[in-house]
Design a protein around this motif. Structure first.
Motif, PDB file in Angstrom:
ATOM      1  N   ILE A   3       0.868  -1.185   0.000  1.00  0.00           N
ATOM      2  CA  ILE A   3       0.000   0.000   0.000  1.00  0.00           C
ATOM      3  C   ILE A   3       0.900   1.229   0.000  1.00  0.00           C
ATOM      4  N   VAL A   4       0.870   1.996  -1.086  1.00  0.00           N
ATOM      5  CA  VAL A   4       1.710   3.181  -1.192  1.00  0.00           C
ATOM      6  C   VAL A   4       0.830   4.403  -1.405  1.00  0.00           C
ATOM      7  N   GLY A   5       1.430   5.569  -1.247  1.00  0.00           N
ATOM      8  CA  GLY A   5       0.671   6.794  -1.477  1.00  0.00           C
ATOM      9  C   GLY A   5       1.314   7.976  -0.793  1.00  0.00           C
ATOM     10  N   TYR A   6       0.815   9.133  -1.093  1.00  0.00           N
ATOM     11  CA  TYR A   6       1.287  10.358  -0.465  1.00  0.00           C
ATOM     12  C   TYR A   6       0.936  10.305   1.019  1.00  0.00           C
ATOM     13  N   THR A   7       1.735  10.946   1.825  1.00  0.00           N
ATOM     14  CA  THR A   7       1.457  10.916   3.259  1.00  0.00           C
ATOM     15  C   THR A   7       0.069  11.497   3.556  1.00  0.00           C
ATOM     16  N   HIS A  12      -2.266   1.873  -4.775  1.00  0.00           N
ATOM     17  CA  HIS A  12      -1.901   3.281  -4.704  1.00  0.00           C
ATOM     18  C   HIS A  12      -3.082   4.077  -4.147  1.00  0.00           C
ATOM     19  N   VAL A  13      -2.925   4.596  -2.942  1.00  0.00           N
ATOM     20  CA  VAL A  13      -4.007   5.346  -2.287  1.00  0.00           C
ATOM     21  C   VAL A  13      -3.825   6.840  -2.548  1.00  0.00           C
ATOM     22  N   VAL A  14      -4.859   7.463  -3.092  1.00  0.00           N
ATOM     23  CA  VAL A  14      -4.820   8.886  -3.424  1.00  0.00           C
ATOM     24  C   VAL A  14      -5.908   9.614  -2.636  1.00  0.00           C
ATOM     25  N   ASP A  15      -5.567  10.752  -2.052  1.00  0.00           N
ATOM     26  CA  ASP A  15      -6.566  11.583  -1.375  1.00  0.00           C
ATOM     27  C   ASP A  15      -7.317  12.374  -2.440  1.00  0.00           C
ATOM     28  N   ALA A  16      -8.492  11.872  -2.826  1.00  0.00           N
ATOM     29  CA  ALA A  16      -9.266  12.502  -3.900  1.00  0.00           C
ATOM     30  C   ALA A  16      -9.759  13.891  -3.518  1.00  0.00           C
ATOM     31  N   ILE A  72      -1.083  -2.221 -10.844  1.00  0.00           N
ATOM     32  CA  ILE A  72      -1.359  -1.099  -9.941  1.00  0.00           C
ATOM     33  C   ILE A  72      -2.864  -0.902  -9.813  1.00  0.00           C
ATOM     34  N   VAL A  73      -3.333  -0.885  -8.577  1.00  0.00           N
ATOM     35  CA  VAL A  73      -4.731  -0.583  -8.280  1.00  0.00           C
ATOM     36  C   VAL A  73      -4.747   0.772  -7.580  1.00  0.00           C
ATOM     37  N   THR A  74      -5.315   1.769  -8.233  1.00  0.00           N
ATOM     38  CA  THR A  74      -5.367   3.108  -7.638  1.00  0.00           C
ATOM     39  C   THR A  74      -6.722   3.331  -6.983  1.00  0.00           C
ATOM     40  N   LEU A  75      -6.682   3.740  -5.723  1.00  0.00           N
ATOM     41  CA  LEU A  75      -7.904   4.044  -4.972  1.00  0.00           C
ATOM     42  C   LEU A  75      -8.022   5.551  -4.803  1.00  0.00           C
ATOM     43  N   THR A 129      -8.832   1.435 -11.410  1.00  0.00           N
ATOM     44  CA  THR A 129      -9.080   2.630 -10.591  1.00  0.00           C
ATOM     45  C   THR A 129     -10.433   2.468  -9.906  1.00  0.00           C
ATOM     46  N   LEU A 130     -10.451   2.731  -8.611  1.00  0.00           N
ATOM     47  CA  LEU A 130     -11.676   2.571  -7.817  1.00  0.00           C
ATOM     48  C   LEU A 130     -11.902   3.813  -6.963  1.00  0.00           C
ATOM     49  N   LYS A 131     -13.158   4.095  -6.683  1.00  0.00           N
ATOM     50  CA  LYS A 131     -13.503   5.179  -5.761  1.00  0.00           C
ATOM     51  C   LYS A 131     -13.799   4.565  -4.402  1.00  0.00           C
TER      52      LYS A 131
END
Length: 423
Positions: free
Chosen positions: A206-210, A286-290, A316-319, A340-342
């Protein structure tokens, strides 16, 4: 009777200082993030100033006129120090301290302070100390006159050893010791990875911006009880937990340290063994703060960091996480992702779909097996159940009929067993 006094810890009051080298760059966003870092480190931001110039001044970071302005701001706001948005050289650090007569810090030092306060495991503490010492070693020559005095005394010959040389030698000795300890940790990680491989267990990093919601996601999926806090680098030490999917398939989820703008190279080197969990994983979540206006830039930084770590060729699965914080639905895309998922990890929204996608990805690496295992090979059924996806199991007169998806590396051996018994 002696009178007692109550004391309270005084927060540092700081001014943030940045340099914008070209119009339209991300300096303002970086300064906003620096303010968050300062708050997380425990400081109070009382002011912020940015100078537009062709390049960073090699001697004082900002120009002489800006230095005078900063000195006045410090006096007016009664600040105790400044934090520069870039990593300062030893000369810049020394010159700014002499000009401003206050504490001078840079972005790297603030991040190191946060990491030092967050590290809880022995590995995390080793990595933080390693990064701190590397940072300090590179700045010994710029820390002022106190490091040039003699260190000799009674019983020594000659003028003695300069404190600068003594400090450098002590730091290098400690660095060597920490590197040995970290190498032991790295070898332990390799043994663990080897064990996972032998067990045919897939790993998702699980990766992503802090502060994108990685720890919240891990907690929701696995009850990991990892600290969740709305702060940068709320968790530092990686956590690995097992997730059992509806079909019975299992996958290991590993939470990694959050990425950030201008991640100091001292930290990348020190935390390489931790960050490389993504390199050795089978797939990336990949966790993204939408809800963050800077999400596209944050996604770019994450992919850039992954590239620097040599992470390539993985699913890569982007959330697009934190959907509950969006005022209205937005169209967001990640062209580098396979899925890509919401989601909203906090609310539990979209996690069933994530599990279904993980099932699909795991099945892609498996082969279909169908046949009857004689009862003397009944133990193989438990192996299939543990490492594969058992679709059907039926006890018949001549053995156990099985229909399953199994890891590709297990297929030749199990299929050979079936063929041998049929002959």
């Amino acid at each position: 009777m002696a009178e007692s006094f109550k004391t309270k810890e005084m927060r540092e009051k700081v001014i943030l200082v940045g340099v914008s080298c070209r119009e339209g760059d991300d300096t303002q966003d970086s300064m906003t993030e620096l303010a968050e870092l300062a708050e997380t480190a425990g400081a109070e931001v009382v002011g912020m100033t940015v100078q537009s110039r062709d390049g960073i001044h090699p001697g004082t970071y900002v120009g002489s006129g800006k230095l005078q302005e900063i000195r006045q701001i410090i006096f007016d706001l009664q600040a105790t120090g400044i934090i520069c948005d870039d990593e300062l050289s030893p000369a810049q650090l020394r010159n700014m301290e002499e000009e401003l007569n206050c504490k001078v810090m840079d972005r790297t030092l603030v991040i190191l302070d946060i990491f030092a306060s967050r590290a809880s495991t022995s590995e995390g503490k080793i990595q933080v100390e390693l990064a701190q010492l590397r940072y300090r070693l590179s700045r010994l020559t710029g820390l002022g006159k106190s490091l040039s005095r003699l260190g000799g005394g009674i019983g020594t010959r000659g003028p003695g050893e300069k404190k600068l040389e003594m400090d450098r030698r002590l730091i290098k000795t400690r660095l060597s010791q920490l590197k040995r300890e970290l190498e032991e940790v790295r070898q332990h990680r390799e043994v663990t990875r080897g064990q996972r491989s032998r067990n045919h267990t897939k790993v998702a990093a699980i990766v992503g911006y802090t502060n994108a919601g990685k720890s919240t996601l891990l907690n929701r999926l696995t009850d990991a009880n990892v600290l969740e806090e709305d702060k940068l680098f709320a968790t530092l030490d990686p956590t690995t937990r097992n997730l059992k999917l509806d079909s019975g398939q299992e996958i290991l989820l590993t939470d990694t340290v959050g990425f950030i703008r201008k991640l100091p190279h001292h930290l990348i080197e020190a935390f390489r063994s931790t960050l490389e969990e993504a390199k050795y994983a089978d797939l990336i979540i990949h966790v993204v703060d939408a809800s963050n206006p800077q999400r596209e830039k944050q996604m770019h930084i994450v992919y850039e960091t992954l590239q620097n770590l040599g992470v390539a060729g993985k699913k890569i699965v982007t959330l697009f996480n934190k959907q509950d914080k969006l005022e209205q639905e937005e169209i967001i895309k990640d062209f580098k992702a396979d899925y890509t998922l919401k989601t909203s990890a906090a609310a539990g929204y979209g996690l069933d779909r994530l599990k279904a996608v993980l099932e699909e990805i795991l099945r892609e690496d498996k082969q279909f097996l169908e046949g009857v295992f004689p009862y003397d090979l009944g133990g193989q059924i438990s192996v299939i159940r543990k490492y594969g996806e058992l679709l059907a199991e039926e006890y018949q007169e001549n053995g156990i009929f099985v229909r399953a998806f199994i890891p590709a590396e297990m297929y030749p051996n199990l299929n050979a067993m079936l063929l041998e018994k049929q002959q």
